[in-house]
Structure formats: C-alpha cells, structure tokens
Scaffold this motif. Sequence first.
Motif, PDB file in Angstrom:
ATOM      1  N   ILE B 128      41.476  49.355  33.484  1.00  0.00           N
ATOM      2  CA  ILE B 128      42.104  50.204  32.469  1.00  0.00           C
ATOM      3  C   ILE B 128      41.436  50.005  31.115  1.00  0.00           C
ATOM      4  N   VAL B 129      41.109  48.747  30.820  1.00  0.00           N
ATOM      5  CA  VAL B 129      40.408  48.467  29.562  1.00  0.00           C
ATOM      6  C   VAL B 129      39.087  49.248  29.541  1.00  0.00           C
ATOM      7  N   LEU B 130      38.375  49.193  30.655  1.00  0.00           N
ATOM      8  CA  LEU B 130      37.110  49.923  30.731  1.00  0.00           C
ATOM      9  C   LEU B 130      37.328  51.407  30.437  1.00  0.00           C
ATOM     10  N   LEU B 131      38.410  51.940  31.010  1.00  0.00           N
ATOM     11  CA  LEU B 131      38.652  53.372  30.862  1.00  0.00           C
ATOM     12  C   LEU B 131      38.923  53.780  29.426  1.00  0.00           C
ATOM     13  N   PHE B 162      32.426  52.017  36.493  1.00  0.00           N
ATOM     14  CA  PHE B 162      32.841  50.708  36.983  1.00  0.00           C
ATOM     15  C   PHE B 162      34.354  50.659  37.179  1.00  0.00           C
ATOM     16  N   ALA B 163      35.069  51.369  36.316  1.00  0.00           N
ATOM     17  CA  ALA B 163      36.524  51.400  36.421  1.00  0.00           C
ATOM     18  C   ALA B 163      36.947  51.939  37.781  1.00  0.00           C
ATOM     19  N   LYS B 164      36.155  52.895  38.265  1.00  0.00           N
ATOM     20  CA  LYS B 164      36.435  53.498  39.569  1.00  0.00           C
ATOM     21  C   LYS B 164      36.513  52.413  40.650  1.00  0.00           C
ATOM     22  N   LEU B 165      35.585  51.453  40.609  1.00  0.00           N
ATOM     23  CA  LEU B 165      35.575  50.374  41.598  1.00  0.00           C
ATOM     24  C   LEU B 165      36.789  49.468  41.412  1.00  0.00           C
ATOM     25  N   ALA B 166      37.071  49.131  40.137  1.00  0.00           N
ATOM     26  CA  ALA B 166      38.198  48.234  39.859  1.00  0.00           C
ATOM     27  C   ALA B 166      39.500  48.835  40.370  1.00  0.00           C
ATOM     28  N   ILE B 167      39.700  50.116  40.113  1.00  0.00           N
ATOM     29  CA  ILE B 167      40.959  50.758  40.520  1.00  0.00           C
ATOM     30  C   ILE B 167      41.076  50.776  42.042  1.00  0.00           C
ATOM     31  N   ILE B 168      39.952  51.061  42.717  1.00  0.00           N
ATOM     32  CA  ILE B 168      40.011  51.099  44.183  1.00  0.00           C
ATOM     33  C   ILE B 168      40.336  49.715  44.745  1.00  0.00           C
ATOM     34  N   VAL B 169      39.710  48.678  44.193  1.00  0.00           N
ATOM     35  CA  VAL B 169      39.988  47.317  44.655  1.00  0.00           C
ATOM     36  C   VAL B 169      41.469  47.008  44.457  1.00  0.00           C
ATOM     37  N   PHE B 170      41.982  47.369  43.259  1.00  0.00           N
ATOM     38  CA  PHE B 170      43.391  47.093  42.981  1.00  0.00           C
ATOM     39  C   PHE B 170      44.297  47.845  43.963  1.00  0.00           C
ATOM     40  N   LEU B 171      44.065  49.133  44.121  1.00  0.00           N
ATOM     41  CA  LEU B 171      44.938  49.931  44.979  1.00  0.00           C
ATOM     42  C   LEU B 171      44.894  49.429  46.414  1.00  0.00           C
ATOM     43  N   ALA B 172      43.696  49.090  46.874  1.00  0.00           N
ATOM     44  CA  ALA B 172      43.581  48.622  48.253  1.00  0.00           C
ATOM     45  C   ALA B 172      44.401  47.358  48.455  1.00  0.00           C
ATOM     46  N   SER B 173      44.304  46.442  47.501  1.00  0.00           N
ATOM     47  CA  SER B 173      45.033  45.187  47.705  1.00  0.00           C
ATOM     48  C   SER B 173      46.526  45.407  47.493  1.00  0.00           C
ATOM     49  N   TYR B 174      46.889  46.228  46.544  1.00  0.00           N
ATOM     50  CA  TYR B 174      48.310  46.498  46.304  1.00  0.00           C
ATOM     51  C   TYR B 174      48.944  47.147  47.535  1.00  0.00           C
ATOM     52  N   LEU B 175      48.269  48.125  48.094  1.00  0.00           N
ATOM     53  CA  LEU B 175      48.828  48.835  49.244  1.00  0.00           C
ATOM     54  C   LEU B 175      48.827  47.959  50.493  1.00  0.00           C
ATOM     55  N   THR B 176      47.864  47.041  50.590  1.00  0.00           N
ATOM     56  CA  THR B 176      47.867  46.133  51.731  1.00  0.00           C
ATOM     57  C   THR B 176      49.166  45.348  51.754  1.00  0.00           C
ATOM     58  N   ASP B 177      49.573  44.875  50.585  1.00  0.00           N
ATOM     59  CA  ASP B 177      50.794  44.067  50.511  1.00  0.00           C
ATOM     60  C   ASP B 177      52.062  44.897  50.624  1.00  0.00           C
ATOM     61  N   ASN B 178      52.014  46.098  50.125  1.00  0.00           N
ATOM     62  CA  ASN B 178      53.261  46.852  50.006  1.00  0.00           C
ATOM     63  C   ASN B 178      53.448  47.961  51.028  1.00  0.00           C
ATOM     64  N   GLY B 459      21.816  54.425  34.306  1.00  0.00           N
ATOM     65  CA  GLY B 459      21.976  53.065  34.783  1.00  0.00           C
ATOM     66  C   GLY B 459      23.377  52.782  35.303  1.00  0.00           C
ATOM     67  N   SER B 460      24.419  53.203  34.541  1.00  0.00           N
ATOM     68  CA  SER B 460      25.791  52.877  34.925  1.00  0.00           C
ATOM     69  C   SER B 460      26.093  53.346  36.326  1.00  0.00           C
ATOM     70  N   SER B 461      25.731  54.587  36.573  1.00  0.00           N
ATOM     71  CA  SER B 461      26.042  55.174  37.869  1.00  0.00           C
ATOM     72  C   SER B 461      25.345  54.399  38.980  1.00  0.00           C
ATOM     73  N   LEU B 462      24.071  54.098  38.769  1.00  0.00           N
ATOM     74  CA  LEU B 462      23.297  53.417  39.803  1.00  0.00           C
ATOM     75  C   LEU B 462      23.841  52.009  40.049  1.00  0.00           C
ATOM     76  N   LEU B 463      24.119  51.282  38.957  1.00  0.00           N
ATOM     77  CA  LEU B 463      24.621  49.914  39.105  1.00  0.00           C
ATOM     78  C   LEU B 463      25.968  49.909  39.818  1.00  0.00           C
ATOM     79  N   ALA B 464      26.878  50.782  39.380  1.00  0.00           N
ATOM     80  CA  ALA B 464      28.205  50.817  39.983  1.00  0.00           C
ATOM     81  C   ALA B 464      28.109  51.133  41.468  1.00  0.00           C
TER      82      ALA B 464
END
Lengths: 481, 492
Positions: B128-131, B162-178, B459-464
């Motif tokens: 979110i900070v990134l966004l 990069f935020a796109k990756l962070a959000i997906i990681v968060f959602l995946a782990s949140y939904l795994t638990d819930n 660069g951002s797109s390629l690195l992410a």
Amino acid sequence: MNRQITHLFTLFVLMFVVLVGFSSWWSVIRADELEDNTANRRPLLEEQRIPRGIIFASDGRTRLAESVPVGEGGARRFVRAYPEGSLFAHAIGYSFVERGRSGLEKSRNDELVGRTDEFDTLIEEITGGVAKEGDDVRTTLDPEAQRTALAALAGRPGSIVALEPQTGRIRVMASLPDFDPNEVPDRFAELNRQDGSPIFNRATQARYPPGSTFKVVTAAAALDSGRFTPDSVLDGNTGKPISGVPLANFGNQDFGPTTLTDALTNSVNTVWAQVGEQLGKDTMFDYMERFGFNDEPPIDYPPEQLTASGEFAGNDLLGPGDDEVDVGRMAIGQDKLQVTPLQMAMVAGAVANDGKLMKPRLIERVVSRDGRVRDRVDPDQSAQVMKPESARALGAMMSRVVEEGSGTAAALAGTPVAGKTGTAEVQSGAANQPWFIAFAPIEDPQIAVAVTLEQRPADETGGQAAAPLAKQVIEQVLSGG
Amino acid sequence: MSARSRELLGLLPVSLLVTAGFTAVLITRSATVDTVTLTYGAFFLGCCLLGHLFIRARLPDADPYLFPLAALLAAFGLVMIYRIDEELAREQAQWFVVGLLLFCATVLFLRDHRVLERYRYLIAIGGIVLLVMPRVPGIGGQVNGAYLAVDIGPLAFQPAEFAKLAIIVFLASYLTDNREALLRGRLSPPPLRQSIPLFGAALALGAVLILVLDYAVWPSLLIAAFAGVLVGLVRERPSLKHFGPLLLVWGLAMVMLVFIRDLGSSLMFFGGFLALLYVATSRLSFIAFGTVIFLGGATFMGRTVGHVEERFDTWLDPFAPAVEASGYQIRQSLFAQADGGLFGEGFGQSLIQLPGCAKEDLADFPDKCSILPAPHTDFIYAVIVNEVGLFGAAGVVLVALLFAARGFKTAITASDGFSKLLATGLAAVFALQVFVIVGGVVKAIPLTGVTLPFISAGGSSLLANFVLLALLLSASDLARRDARRQPSGGLL
C-alpha cells in the motif's frame, strides 16, 4: 481448488481469444477502411520514406523530376526536386506533402510510388519483397523543342503544344507564364494569387476562341461528308447574311465566287460560314466530336487540369439541339467556341495522320529501378475522324495556306508545311488572340503544332504573330530527330 | 529427458529469434550486418544460459517452460525496442541483466517462498505504501492525469509494478488461512423455487428504479445486475465477515482509482483478487457481486474523475470529433495495426519516426518525433502488429498465454494451499496485465497505461516480472519435488 483453477484458465483463454479477435479486426478485416481514413497520415508519410521514381524526358537522360533524401536515420525522408526548373512545370506538375500533387506527378502517382496491383502486392507481401522504391517514368517530352517553344513565346502569355501525329506522343507542352515547381512548397499561396496564374496550364485548361483555325474542322466535315470538294465554289463576297446577320470578311474584302481551297488559303469567312450553314449543326457537331471536342482529351493527366473544347454557354457545353448555336459563325471559329491549344494540336494531328486521331500521351513507359519495363504505352487510336482521302485533300488545302496564303511565315526551306492561321477578336475587338496550327512534312508528317498567344494588340494576326513560332518548333523537332 | 534439459532446449527458439530479429533490424537499417551489434544477441543468450544454469543448481525440479517462455518474450521485446531506439535497447539490456540478478537473489534469499506467509501484513503495508508513493509530494508526479511514477534522486520507478506482487502475496496467504472460515459460513441454500418471489421483487424494484430515475441504458443494466447479484448473495446467507475482505479490497481498488487515477492497475488488482477469491471459495456469487460493484464504482468514478471519463469516451469512439486530441493515441494505434496486416511489414520496416522531424526533437525520441505515442511502452503491441503482422502478434499473445498456463499448471500441481493460491494469483495477474494493455491497444477495453510484461521497455516492469518468475519457479520447484516423491498424488 484445481477445478476452479482450470475454470479460471479457461476464462483467460477466452479473454486472449478476444484479444486476437480484436487484433484481426483492425489489422486485417477493417484494415482498408483505416488506411483510407482521412485522419491516417501514414500513407502520406510512408510515401516520403521511399524515393519516388524519376521522371525522364523522352531522351531517357534528362531528369525532369527526382527525389533527394533529407535528414538521416529513421527520420530520413525524400523530397522532390525538379532539375530542369520551370521547363516542364505544367506537364510534370509537382508533388509535395504540404501541397499535394499535380500534373503527371498526380496522374502517375501509383507508379511513381511503386504501387502495383492487389495481386502483385499479396505475392510480394508473402515473399517479403515489398517494393521500397518507386518506378521511373519515361515521358514523351522533348527538352530541346520545349526550350525552343518557350524561347519563341518570349515571355508572352500563351501556349504551344506539339505532338507526333502517328503516335500521339506529346513533344512540347509549353504554357506561359510558368513557375518553378521547386518553389511550390514555399511560395504556393503567392503563386496561386499571382497575376497571369502561373500554375494554370494553358495548354490543357485554357479555353480560347479558336478563330479561323477552326475552319480546318469545318473543311474536314465539308469534304468527308461528300457534300463539298476542294473545288466547290461559293460566293466569297463580304456582308453575306449568316443566321440573318451580315457577316464581314477580314478587312471587308470581297472575293467573289471562290473555291474552298482558295477560301481556306485566304481564310474567307463568308464561304466557310455558308459551308457550316449548309452542313447543319448535326454534321458539324458530329465531326467536332470525332476530333475530340465536347469531351476532355483522352490523356493521362489529372481531370481537374483538363477541359473540354466546344460551344460554351458559361461553363456548360452546348450540343446540336441548342438554339443558341449559330452554326455559320461557329464554322469560322466565332460564336461561342472555346478551345484548348491541346485540342487544336489534336485537330492538326488527325489531318496529318490520314484522318486517324491518336490518343495524345505524355508517357512512353514505366520502368522499375532494376530495369524491368512495368508498363509500355503504345500508340492508341482515338477515332477515325475522316477518310484518308479527305484528310489528304484537306492537307493539300492547308499546304496552300503556307505556300501562298495567310500562313507564309511558317514556310520552311525544303520542307512542305501545312497550316492554318487564326485571329480571334477578344475584348470586343480591343485585342487579338493569334493562332496557328500546322503539321510537317506534308508527305510524311512528323509533327503537329498548335500555337496561340493571349491578349495581343489588335494589329497582330495569327499569320504574323503565331506562324513564325510554329515554324521554329517544327524546325527544331525535325532537325533534332 | 530431464526437466532442465527441456528448459535448455526451450532456449533454442529464443536464440533463433534473437539472432534473426537483430539481423533483420540491422539489415533494414544499414544494409550490412554489424558484428558489434550481433554480439548483443550473443550476450543476451549468454545471460539466458547463466540463468538456466542457476535454475539447474537451485531449482532443479522447477517447471522447464516458464523460463524459456519469459526469455522468449524478453528477447522479442528487446528486438522490438532495439528497432525503435538503440539507446533504449541498451538500457533495456542492462535492466535485463539486473532483472536476472534480482531473480537469482530472490531465489537465493527466499529459499522457500512459504516464508512469505509469515510476513503477510508487513508485505501488505509495504504494497500500500508503494501504491501511494506517487502521490507523495516531492517524489511523485502526475503523467497524463495518472500518478504512476516515483522519482527519488537517481532512482525512478513505477511502484505499482511491485505493489502488484505484494498484494498477491498478501491475498494468497490471507485466503489460505481464511478460506475455511469463508466456506464454513455457507448454509445450504434454500431450493430455487422458494427464491422466485425474491428474484421477482428485486427485478420489480430494479424496474421501478429505472423508470423513476429515468436512467440511461448503462446505469440501468448495472442496477439490474446489482439487484440480481444481491438476491444471489442473500440466498447464500453469508455472514458479514465474508464481505469484510471483499469490501476492503474493493475499497482499496476504488481509492486507487481516485488517488492514483490508475484504472489499469486497479483493474489488475481487483481482477487478481476476484480470481483468488473464486479459486479459494468457488463462490460465483462473490465473483459476480465483486464484478458488479467494481464496474459500478468504476463507472461512477469515470463520471466524476475527468481523466477516466475521457478514456471511456475515446474507447467508445476514438474517431469522434469530441475526442480529437485524446483519441490520437488509440487512432494511431489502430492505423499502425492496419498497416501491419496479416504478415506485417517486417522487422525494422514500419513507420515509427515522423519523417522530417527537427534534429533537436530527435534527441528525445521516442518521446517526441514518434507517430505513435509511447511505441516502446504502452503501445509496443501496436508496433508488433505493424512489424510482424497479425500472425506474429498472435504468436506473442500465445506465448504469454502459455506462460500463464504454466503458472496455473504449477498451481494445480502444488500440494499446499498457499503455493496454490500464490501461483494462481501470480499467473492471473500476469495474464490480466497482458489482457489490460493489449485489450486497450486493440480497443477491446478502455485504454489504461500498464506495461506489456517482459516486452515493454522499462526497468520496473522487467524487474517486477523477474521476481514474479522467481516466485512461480520456486513454487513449481516445490510442487514438482513433492509430486515426484509421491507419485500416487497425481497431477490433477
């Protein structure tokens, strides 16, 4: 969860199918429509990226138009240059992205940018060999004769057209005032406003009263219809009523009973007006149309730079059914007749070529950069205007004009010339429009010419002012090749 | 053949494309083959080979196709960018090397991607900070009405990538638990027959609303859909806590729309979220509800945020006089594609630079002097269609789809919930990004500026995307190792 993942993937497959579908829609299915869209500057810009073909004179060496590169790398583009300047400004025209195109540059644009027909394009597209340069165009134009013509006009507004009677190849297309096409990008507005309309091609666009040169058309109708022979005699006295109004001869001269040959030699108005009246409108218009009147000349040149010749009421052509036509006066080149120099050269050419009118043409062939001939323009008959005997009889009559009549100034030593003078009064007699049409040599005609000058003093006649110009051009063409 | 040998074999077409592509561009450009620039291609291949060796060492069981597919896209992108501007291609090649290093670093330091689960809230906050960074005065800035880029000293990047990756990681782990909790709340729905009055009432209400409000077609449809979806949800009788995360992420997406005015990223996030929600709960009613409220929100924003509304209008008819200026991009994109046709004009042959452009402007190419704006980033797909035609472009789309397919395959193979959802989320967000930008360029959806993964310059797109690749590969390494140990586990 795996089933859901499979569903999800299926959804993405469908979404990607939509992407390819839309891509096909724009790149293939609707491509033509987009290419024609006026907001699409690509075709225009694309054309700048390839060198347009070179336009050569008939000698195959003199470059009348060529493309030179400007800028470097991806921003490199080609712009048109005209090494001969104003020499063939009207015939060749110009081509600039900012100003559009005219003349041959316009009518032969497809070849000059290397655009071939659909089928070829598809094959080349598949094999990857899409043409990246335009084809060269070899014209029929003769630079030396053109220079002679321009020098003969000596800056006076007017026009000279010379063509080969047997092939229709146009050798000279001079029109003054002229312009330097190299200046078109910078001075276009100025050139358009300038006095004398330099961009206007008098050879194909100007409509002038033909004066007595039109008597050649009347004579052709008279002889070929079988109603008259060169020896038919008519009353040549001045003041003969034509359409109820007395008609005067030049200088109010009385000729008495006159043969048609003599009437042509001395340009007797009353005789030819009577011939016209006796032939009637239908016959007269029939022969005019055979010569190409009432229609734009069949030449590969932009239609908006061509005009038809004929009887005009304003901008509308009149026909045999129109009451406004005074056929007697039309027969001597008066009335509402307006003709182009090109049309009158065609008239002389048809008489010279045993009555066969050839399609006038400006180009010889189209050649690709690697030397392949893409298109060859062969002589093409436009009409059989009259029987060969009629044409030869008429030619003999016209030779008398140069030998002993009004056109002696066109006589060449050793070469028999056939011609006809014309002097049309303009501005209610305040000024003259001198004319001369001719062909030579009579036995084996190589060249047919039409010369006219605009707004000359009232004492200048076709015989004095125009005939010497025709002579110079004929002399140059015959000596040059 | 082992997975790694297949991977090595998969790099063969990449080398062919790089060599053929560079050669073609060179020949068109200078009519000679410059050996100096051919080393370029060789260098690229060398990098790919090193990447392959690294995977062989650290992720021996990973999916053999993901890396070659990514390399293929990157190689294609590099050739296209080289064709547009040499200098840009040099930068892109540098970013490619940095991306590969980042890829290795991610794999090395993460060891096991499942540790990410532990830091999910940290990651979410980071995302979110990134966004919001582009809105921070001093480091952020507005480009074309949207806040996309951050500029800190020498470092400039697009945080949304990069935020796109962070959000997906968060959602995946949140939904795994819930997901258990989400599913448990579900009572058996009453038979359909009993709900008919409910549906009827909703329809009637919708109809009355439409009549009373005298709405246009588009809002009316939305209201009707909303009413229908609401009924569907009521039938499911979920508890409020199910809506918690859904509404939260929806709210986030809307805030993104208003705050950074980036419809493309917002669409990607929310789409990725819905995909994960569906896979985790298999509740279509949630998805329908989410889609409708997103469309409703986006429409509302579209009417209020001028920048989005204009995009919408240009999408409907880019040739309308009212969108003369804003429709220029999409018009040029369509013209470029029409120019390409079935087979394209060939590498290096399409019209990119405006002929006769002033020399001082030429230095800023392709930001200036380009007939098609942003040919190297947002509109690179149009350039691809122009140069290699519908066939070539369809090939690129297909490669992207295959990449996503391998990602989903990894998700299916994975044995633990987090890996499954993570791989699903990453593959979905990758495919969505391709859809959003290509869809915008071909006018299937309103144009929003996101990059074409692995292909667009930047660069951002390629690195992410290299990080995305690293996560997918480590998930697949784990999954396939597990599958190998327990052959009875099956593949599907």
